[in-house]
Design an enzyme around this catalytic site. Structure first.
Site, PDB file in Angstrom:
ATOM      1  N   THR A 124      -2.472   0.005  -4.451  1.00 10.66           N
ATOM      2  CA  THR A 124      -2.893   1.274  -3.871  1.00 10.66           C
ATOM      3  C   THR A 124      -4.309   1.685  -4.260  1.00 10.66           C
ATOM      4  O   THR A 124      -4.827   1.222  -5.270  1.00 10.66           O
ATOM      5  CB  THR A 124      -1.877   2.387  -4.283  1.00 10.66           C
ATOM      6  OG1 THR A 124      -2.274   3.648  -3.754  1.00 10.66           O
ATOM      7  CG2 THR A 124      -1.776   2.500  -5.804  1.00 10.66           C
ATOM      8  N   ASP A 143       0.873  -1.163   0.000  1.00 15.27           N
ATOM      9  CA  ASP A 143       0.000   0.000   0.000  1.00 15.27           C
ATOM     10  C   ASP A 143       0.919   1.225   0.000  1.00 15.27           C
ATOM     11  O   ASP A 143       2.064   1.141   0.448  1.00 15.27           O
ATOM     12  CB  ASP A 143      -0.870  -0.044   1.267  1.00 15.27           C
ATOM     13  CG  ASP A 143      -1.595   1.260   1.515  1.00 15.27           C
ATOM     14  OD1 ASP A 143      -2.304   1.716   0.601  1.00 15.27           O
ATOM     15  OD2 ASP A 143      -1.447   1.818   2.619  1.00 15.27           O
TER      16      ASP A 143
END
Length: 245
Positions: free
Chosen positions: A44, A10
């Site tokens: 993401t 992430d």
């Protein structure tokens, strides 16, 4: 220790520190992992456009998962897969934002729009994700309940004060699975790191699911391990501990 071949990161709250930068320590560890033949990918909620400067900074040419899995790229310049939210659904989500007087933003293939986008014609775009932001927890809960009742969207967040809507069945986990199929890697050979609700699916399904020290409680609860915060070079620590020879 498993022999992990791929790490899915992430970005906001994980790879990036509070200043939205990649620390020198994280950079060095990522470069070292790449040199040893490990695959480092971004996974993401950001769109490709806002993720790309960081990908370039790291010198990565690996696949990437963006917009919470609505797009999977085989490399930074090759789109592999895109899953759209129907225009009708976006219209309904937008209407809900208006009714609740709530800040909203939406990712289309062309870029990001929000409440201040003048003269936006929803029909003119292909949509990937819709989001709401408000510090009013009751408002957020009310919106979540309405959207949930439709049964047509994945609902997560990337921050306790927001909600993110993706097509049903689409998540960072499905994105990472698509990348693994492409590369011939098993999910058991993956490390996934994140801090928010939109990271839970991939953290759960990875061989090693890592919650950030700054993660939401629910993320820590389901992760295999919890590491240090995004201001303490967590990515470097995990790569050095679990990936590097």
């Amino acid at each position: 220790m498993g022999t992990y071949k791929l790490i899915a990161l992430d970005m906001d709250g994980t790879l990036l520190n509070e200043d939205k930068k990649i620390s020198a320590e994280n950079q060095a560890a990522i470069r070292e992992a790449s040199k040893q033949g490990k695959v480092v990918i971004m996974s993401t909620g950001r769109g490709a456009i806002s993720a790309m400067p960081f990908i370039k900074e790291l010198g990565l040419s690996t696949p990437l998962v963006v917009v919470n899995g609505s797009e999977v790229w085989a490399s930074p310049d090759t789109l592999l897969k895109r899953t759209l939210v129907p225009i009708e659904t976006i219209r309904n989500l937008h209407q809900l934002a208006v009714e609740n007087d709530c800040w909203w933003w939406a990712y289309s293939v062309a870029g990001v729009f929000n409440r201040e986008s003048e003269g936006l014609d929803i029909n003119q775009h292909e949509w990937l994700k819709f989001g709401y932001f408000t510090d009013n927890a009751e408002k957020l809960q009310r919106i979540r309940e309405v959207v949930s009742s439709w049964g047509t969207l994945e609902i997560t967040n990337s921050h306790p004060s927001n909600l993110e809507m993706n097509p049903l069945g689409i998540s960072k986990a499905t994105g990472v699975e698509t990348v693994c199929k492409l590369l011939g890697i098993a999910m058991s050979e993956v490390i996934a790191m994140g801090d928010s609700e939109n990271d839970i699916a991939m953290i759960r399904e990875a061989g090693l699911g890592v919650a950030m020290g700054n993660a939401q409680d629910e993320v820590k609860r389901i992760a295999d391990i919890t590491t240090v915060t995004n201001n303490e070079h967590a990515v470097a620590q995990v790569i050095r501990t679990y990936m590097l020879a």
